[in-house]
Design a protein around this motif. Structure first.
Motif, mmCIF file in Angstrom:
data_model
loop_
_atom_site.group_PDB
_atom_site.id
_atom_site.type_symbol
_atom_site.label_atom_id
_atom_site.label_comp_id
_atom_site.label_asym_id
_atom_site.label_seq_id
_atom_site.Cartn_x
_atom_site.Cartn_y
_atom_site.Cartn_z
ATOM 1 N N LYS A 84 0.682 -1.254 0.122
ATOM 2 C CA LYS A 84 0.088 0.123 -0.011
ATOM 3 C C LYS A 84 0.716 1.347 0.080
ATOM 4 O O LYS A 84 0.600 2.201 -0.662
ATOM 5 N N CYS A 88 2.015 1.074 -3.896
ATOM 6 C CA CYS A 88 0.741 1.822 -4.508
ATOM 7 C C CYS A 88 0.651 3.240 -4.310
ATOM 8 O O CYS A 88 0.430 4.045 -5.527
ATOM 9 N N TYR A 89 0.942 3.611 -3.196
ATOM 10 C CA TYR A 89 0.850 5.233 -2.978
ATOM 11 C C TYR A 89 1.843 5.899 -3.869
ATOM 12 O O TYR A 89 1.624 7.081 -4.185
ATOM 13 N N THR A 121 -6.501 -6.805 -1.496
ATOM 14 C CA THR A 121 -5.773 -5.990 -2.624
ATOM 15 C C THR A 121 -6.720 -5.171 -3.472
ATOM 16 O O THR A 121 -6.349 -4.208 -3.893
ATOM 17 N N LEU A 124 -6.907 -1.449 -2.831
ATOM 18 C CA LEU A 124 -5.500 -0.585 -3.030
ATOM 19 C C LEU A 124 -5.783 0.325 -4.544
ATOM 20 O O LEU A 124 -5.814 -0.331 -5.477
#
Length: 310
Positions: A84, A88-89, A121, A124
Motif C-alpha cells: 500500500k 501503490c502510494y 488487494t 488498493l
C-alpha cells in the motif's frame, strides 16, 4: 502454467535488463532457467518479505522493473502495508507474483492457504489484479503486466488444471474471455482454477455460457453488461472467499449498472477456515468446490428459482 510463467519472465528479462526478479527464498526449481539466462537480474532477499517489497520499491524508484515473487499467503497478504505505502502510494511499476493461491498448499494448513488475497488487494488504488486460468492466459497476463505502467498483482494457482483455451490469445485490461457458449440465460463466470471446473460442467452437459476473467481489476463494466444481457442467472466460481472476491466484483458492477440485471450467485469459499489438512482435491471437496458438488449447488439454485441448466 508455471512453465509459461517462467518462459514469459525469462523472455522479458532477456529483452529488458532493467527487469529484476526478487524472491523470498522460494521458487528455486521454478527459477533455474531464469538464473541461467539472467544471473545478474536475480536477487534472493531471504525470508523477509516486508523488506523485499521495500527493496523492490527502491529499485523501481531507481528505474528498474522489479518482479517480486512469493507464496500468495505472504505476497500479498503478509506485506499488505508495504504494498500500500511503498508501492501503490507511489504508483511504482512493481509486479507482485502470489504463487500457490487457493488451497494448493493444502497440507501446510491455514497459514499457507491463501483465500483472501483478492479481497485485501482490491481496495488498493491503482493496483491491477490478474488471475490466469491456463498457460495461454498466463502468457497473455504476463504481457499485459509488463505493459502496465503501475503496480500489478498476479495471482497464480500452483495447481495446473489443464488448458481451457486452444491457442495463444491477446488480453485487454478488464476484458473477459468467452470459453464456451451453450445458453445465454445461464452464465458461469470464473477465474483461475475454477474456469476449468466451469468448462467441465458445460462439457458434461450443463447448458450455460462460460466466461473466464483473467483481469479482476480493472473489470470492464460494459463487458459485464454485454455478458449479463438476456441472462437470468450468473454464477461466479472462484477458489477464494466469497467476500470481496470476483463474485463481489461482478455483483457490485452489475448493481452499479442499474435495473434489469440478472441474479448473481457467488460460489467460493464460505466464511470459515479449513477444518482439516489433506490433499488439494480433499480441500476442494470439504469446501464444496469440487465439480460434482458445484453442479448440485447450481442445479439446486436453479430449481428453486425455476431456471434450467441441463
Amino acid at each position: 502454467m508455471r512453465a509459461a510463467f517462467s518462459d514469459a519472465l525469462v523472455s522479458a528479462a532477456q529483452a529488458n535488463p532493467k527487469i529484476l526478479l526478487l524472491t523470498g527464498d522460494h521458487g528455486y526449481a521454478l527459477f533455474d532457467a531464469f538464473r541461467r539466462a539472467c544471473p545478474n537480474q536475480y536477487i534472493n532477499c531471504g525470508v523477509a518479505e516486508q523488506n523485499m517489497v521495500g527493496v523492490a520499491a527502491g529499485l523501481a524508484r531507481a528505474g528498474f522493473r522489479p518482479v517480486v515473487y512469493g507464496l500468495a499467503a505472504f505476497v500479498p497478504v503478509r506485506v499488505l502495508e508495504q504494498i500500500k505505502i511503498d508501492i501503490c502510494y507511489e504508483d511504482l511499476p512493481v509486479m507482485l507474483i502470489g504463487d500457490g493461491a487457493g488451497f494448493v498448499y493444502s497440507h501446510l494448513g491455514a497459514s499457507h492457504q491463501s483465500m483472501e488475497d483478492v479481497a485485501v488487494t482490491r481496495p488498493l488504488p491503482g493496483l491491477t489484479i490478474l488471475s490466469p486460468a491456463d498457460r495461454y492466459e498466463m502468457a497473455a497476463t504476463m504481457r499485459l503486466a509488463f505493459d502496465t505502467r503501475g503496480p500489478v498483482y498476479l495471482r497464480m494457482g500452483k495447481s495446473d488444471r489443464g488448458d481451457v483455451h486452444g491457442a495463444s490469445l491477446t488480453l485487454a485490461p478488464g476484458k473477459a474471455l468467452k470459453v464456451r457458449e451453450r445458453n445465454r440465460k445461464i452464465v458461469l463466470i470464473a477465474t483461475g482454477s475454477m474456469v476449468h471446473a466451469a468448462v467441465n460442467l458445460v462439457d458434461a452437459g450443463m447448458q450455460a455460457d462460460v466466461w473466464s476473467v483473467p483481469s479482476i481489476k480493472p473489470l470492464d463494466t460494459s463487458a459485464l453488461r454485454d455478458i449479463g444481457a438476456g441472462a437470468q442467472d450468473i454464477f461466479v466460481l472462484e477458489e477464494h472467499v466469497v467476500v470481496g472476491g470476483l463474485g463481489s466484483c461482478v455483483a457490485e458492477s452489475l448493481t452499479d449498472l442499474g435495473t434489469g440485471t440478472p441474479r448473481v450467485h457467488r460460489i467460493g469459499v464460505e466464511d470459515r477456515f479449513s477444518a482439516y489438512c489433506g490433499t488439494y482435491e480433499y480441500l476442494l471437496s470439504e469446501h464444496r468446490l469440487d465439480t460434482p458438488t458445484i453442479r448440485k449447488r447450481i442445479e439446486g439454485i436453479l430449481s428453486s428459482s425455476g431456471g434450467v441448466a441441463a
